[in-house]
Enzyme design. Structure first.
Site, PDB file in Angstrom:
ATOM      1  N   LEU A  17       0.768  -1.370  -0.150  1.00  0.00           N
ATOM      2  CA  LEU A  17       0.024  -0.116  -0.014  1.00  0.00           C
ATOM      3  C   LEU A  17       0.876   1.189  -0.037  1.00  0.00           C
ATOM      4  O   LEU A  17       0.406   2.470  -0.362  1.00  0.00           O
ATOM      5  CB  LEU A  17      -0.890  -0.070   1.365  1.00  0.00           C
ATOM      6  CG  LEU A  17      -2.173  -1.089   1.321  1.00  0.00           C
ATOM      7  CD1 LEU A  17      -2.852  -0.934   2.527  1.00  0.00           C
ATOM      8  CD2 LEU A  17      -2.956  -0.859   0.005  1.00  0.00           C
ATOM      9  N   GLY A  18       1.976   0.996   0.669  1.00  0.00           N
ATOM     10  CA  GLY A  18       2.890   2.396   0.537  1.00  0.00           C
ATOM     11  C   GLY A  18       4.176   2.110   1.320  1.00  0.00           C
ATOM     12  O   GLY A  18       4.431   0.790   2.232  1.00  0.00           O
ATOM     13  N   GLY A  37       7.732   4.234   3.513  1.00  0.00           N
ATOM     14  CA  GLY A  37       8.410   5.306   4.149  1.00  0.00           C
ATOM     15  C   GLY A  37       9.833   4.925   4.623  1.00  0.00           C
ATOM     16  O   GLY A  37      10.330   3.625   4.371  1.00  0.00           O
ATOM     17  N   PHE A  52      10.474   4.779   7.360  1.00  0.00           N
ATOM     18  CA  PHE A  52      10.373   3.807   8.701  1.00  0.00           C
ATOM     19  C   PHE A  52       9.854   2.547   8.338  1.00  0.00           C
ATOM     20  O   PHE A  52       9.418   1.967   9.251  1.00  0.00           O
ATOM     21  CB  PHE A  52      10.050   4.495   9.719  1.00  0.00           C
ATOM     22  CG  PHE A  52      10.942   5.792  10.270  1.00  0.00           C
ATOM     23  CD1 PHE A  52      12.225   5.879  10.061  1.00  0.00           C
ATOM     24  CD2 PHE A  52      10.155   6.842  10.817  1.00  0.00           C
ATOM     25  CE1 PHE A  52      12.916   7.112  10.428  1.00  0.00           C
ATOM     26  CE2 PHE A  52      10.998   7.796  11.266  1.00  0.00           C
ATOM     27  CZ  PHE A  52      12.363   7.876  11.125  1.00  0.00           C
ATOM     28  N   GLY A  53       9.444   2.192   7.288  1.00  0.00           N
ATOM     29  CA  GLY A  53       8.498   0.897   7.147  1.00  0.00           C
ATOM     30  C   GLY A  53       7.817   0.977   5.828  1.00  0.00           C
ATOM     31  O   GLY A  53       7.717   1.695   4.925  1.00  0.00           O
ATOM     32  N   LYS A  67       1.600  -3.155   9.002  1.00  0.00           N
ATOM     33  CA  LYS A  67       2.549  -2.236   9.032  1.00  0.00           C
ATOM     34  C   LYS A  67       3.831  -2.763   9.486  1.00  0.00           C
ATOM     35  O   LYS A  67       4.041  -3.617  10.470  1.00  0.00           O
ATOM     36  CB  LYS A  67       2.397  -0.897   9.791  1.00  0.00           C
ATOM     37  CG  LYS A  67       1.046  -0.192   9.240  1.00  0.00           C
ATOM     38  CD  LYS A  67       0.746   0.982  10.224  1.00  0.00           C
ATOM     39  CE  LYS A  67       1.806   2.109   9.851  1.00  0.00           C
ATOM     40  NZ  LYS A  67       1.312   3.244  10.782  1.00  0.00           N
ATOM     41  N   ASP A 113       0.260  13.988  13.865  1.00  0.00           N
ATOM     42  CA  ASP A 113       0.682  14.111  12.377  1.00  0.00           C
ATOM     43  C   ASP A 113      -0.623  14.264  11.850  1.00  0.00           C
ATOM     44  O   ASP A 113      -1.033  13.208  10.634  1.00  0.00           O
ATOM     45  CB  ASP A 113       1.529  12.952  12.034  1.00  0.00           C
ATOM     46  CG  ASP A 113       1.871  12.934  10.735  1.00  0.00           C
ATOM     47  OD1 ASP A 113       1.975  14.162  10.094  1.00  0.00           O
ATOM     48  OD2 ASP A 113       2.514  12.033  10.129  1.00  0.00           O
TER      49      ASP A 113
END
Length: 519
Positions: free
Chosen positions: A24-25, A27, A29-30, A49, A159
């Protein structure tokens, strides 16, 4: 089963097995994957995640990031089922697997959470264009109760942005707040040195104190939510349209109503002290606007209905004196009704403000007792340094009055060495600095609960609702704490309710000694 990025097709956690479907995505950090929970009868979809820290970070930074990831899992587990707008936690575990990028064994942390089918608002903005004010109001009314819920559990998201708000496809106008990876638990407002050194949040939406890595509070989340709303409404960030006073200039956008514009501007104040201090305050401000619109609509309907009342028609053969008698009778009847209604309203209004002692408000933590009239309400508040430690609000039980009207009870901690003379000077300077168009009417020494105290009366301009208000503050010092009573309302309502405040509340205010263990 399909392999995804050379990752194992099935992960075994503490509570089940999960088949990866697609990424799904990702970054720094993961990575995030869509997966199937194989332990469910209906092959429930879920989001996995995986924490993977790239780059050459110090051991302290790595440890801080791991704690934030673990903290996200705890927040979802503690609050997800209860909030209604936060994904639920399904599993949390660690596995040692081969890192596909460096081809070595490495331990990864995994978090499995509820999958919310829908689009995040950043994608919706790109696909559908700018949001209408009605859509933004629906967002605020849906997300603010969730923020109030997490803040009441001492959690700050840190955030909030359009990409972290998902509109559910299954539930109309229901929004979910996701990605609590930057969450901080608030314990006396402190943030550890390690956590301060980690960059959390997104600069375009984060408030100034967060960008400077200073202490954040509940109003920091409100700032980020307002910044998100501004982008959805205008396609710009708040800093793109600030005026000479560094306030967000909502008037630049003629399609934004005055009420919403002022609420967002207050949420976007650069200084936390000048913002709304809780999600509840924003909710009440939005509710007040709805009530005013409803009253206005009801009044308009009544006016229209009255205009449709049948008219008495006199035929030509009626004698003129009968017409005169009938018209005269109608005039006297209508006049009598108006006089009766007027007298009733005056009596009812006077009755609503008469002093009726009998109710007692207590706060055992600070040893406070105060009586208030039967026709007033008392609400406990969450004390905060930014709200000058407000612990209670007592206000007349009349919904049409301004939301900021009432008697506010606050407690501030001060150094033992600070005298009341020192505090007087500092408090008055703060009032002069923070209140717009302030005019000091009265300053004098005054006893409060038989203790040495001080009183100041002043007027100022409300920056949200744009009306002149009048306020009286009385304070006294005991055991390194300042106890403050603030009576505040519109200038015209100040005198009618002053008797209730003076004779019932200020006169009955009492501070009981509190044992050290009670704090």
């Amino acid at each position: 089963m399909r392999e995804i990025d050379k990752q194992p097709p099935v992960l075994t956690g503490n509570r089940g097995k999960y088949q990866l479907l697609r990424p799904l995505g990702e970054g720094s950090f993961g990575h995030t994957f869509l997966a199937i929970d194989l332990n469910t009868l209906n092959d429930r979809l879920c989001v996995i995640k995986r924490l993977r820290i790239e780059g050459n970070h110090s051991s302290e930074i790595v440890e801080g990031i791991k704690k934030a990831f673990e903290r996200e899992a705890k927040v979802l587990e503690d609050l997800g089922d209860k909030s209604g707008n936060i994904p639920c936690l399904y599993d949390y575990f660690s596995l040692t697997v081969t890192d596909p990028q460096v081809n070595t064994q490495q331990e990864f942390n995994y978090l499995v959470q509820q999958y919310i089918e829908g689009e995040d608002l950043s994608k919706e903005l790109k696909q559908q264009g700018l949001f209408s004010e009605a859509k933004v109001l629906a967002l605020l009314n849906n997300i603010l109760p969730s923020l109030e819920f997490i803040h009441n559990h001492n959690v700050i998201h840190r955030d909030i942005k359009p990409s972290n708000i998902v509109r559910s496809n299954a539930e109309n106008n229901k929004f979910y707040l996701i990605d609590f990876g930057a969450v901080k638990q608030v314990i006396k407002g402190d943030i550890s040195t390690t956590e301060k050194s980690i960059v959390f949040g997104t600069i375009s939406y984060a408030p100034p104190e967060q960008i400077k890595k200073e202490k954040v509070d509940y109003s920091s989340d409100l700032y980020a939510l307002a910044a998100s709303c501004v982008q959805l409404l205008t396609g710009e960030f708040p800093d793109d349209s600030r005026d000479v006073n560094n306030l967000w200039n909502w008037r630049k956008y003629p399609y934004i109503s005055e009420h919403l514009g002022k609420i967002l501007r207050r949420m976007l104040q650069q200084t936390p002290y000048h913002r709304f201090q809780s999600a509840r305050e924003v909710i009440e401000s939005l509710k007040k606007h709805d009530q005013e619109k409803e009253i206005q609509s009801t009044t308009t309907n009544k006016t229209n209905n009255n205009s449709l009342e049948p008219t008495i028609v006199f035929t030509t053969f009626q004698p003129r004196f009968i017409k005169v008698l009938l018209i005269t009778a109608i005039i006297f009847t209508v006049t009598g009704v108006f006089i009766t209604l007027y007298r009733y309203q005056i009596q009812n209004y006077q009755g609503s403000i008469k002093t009726i002692p009998g109710k007692l408000f207590e706060d055992k933590k600070f040893g406070i007792q105060i009586k208030y009239p039967q026709d007033w309400k008392a609400e406990k508040q969450q004390p905060s340094p930014l709200t000058r430690g407000t612990i209670a609000k007592i206000f007349p039980n009349i919904s049409s009055l301004n939301l900021d009207m009432g008697l506010f009870i606050s407690v501030e901690y001060i150094p033992k060495s600070q005298t009341i003379l020192d505090y007087n000077q500092a408090a008055i300077e703060q009032i002069k600095k923070s209140v717009k168009d302030v005019k000091i009417l009265e300053q004098k020494s005054r006893a409060l609960d038989n203790q040495e105290g001080y009183q100041i009366v002043y007027t100022g301009q409300d920056q949200i609702y744009n009306f002149r208000f009048k306020a009286m503050e009385i304070w006294t010092i005991r055991d390194s704490k300042v106890y403050i009573l603030t009576y505040r309302t519109g200038e015209k309502l100040y005198d009618p309710f002053l008797q209730d405040v003076e004779q019932t509340m200020i006169r009955s205010f009492h501070i009981e000694p509190v044992l050290e263990g009670g704090l």
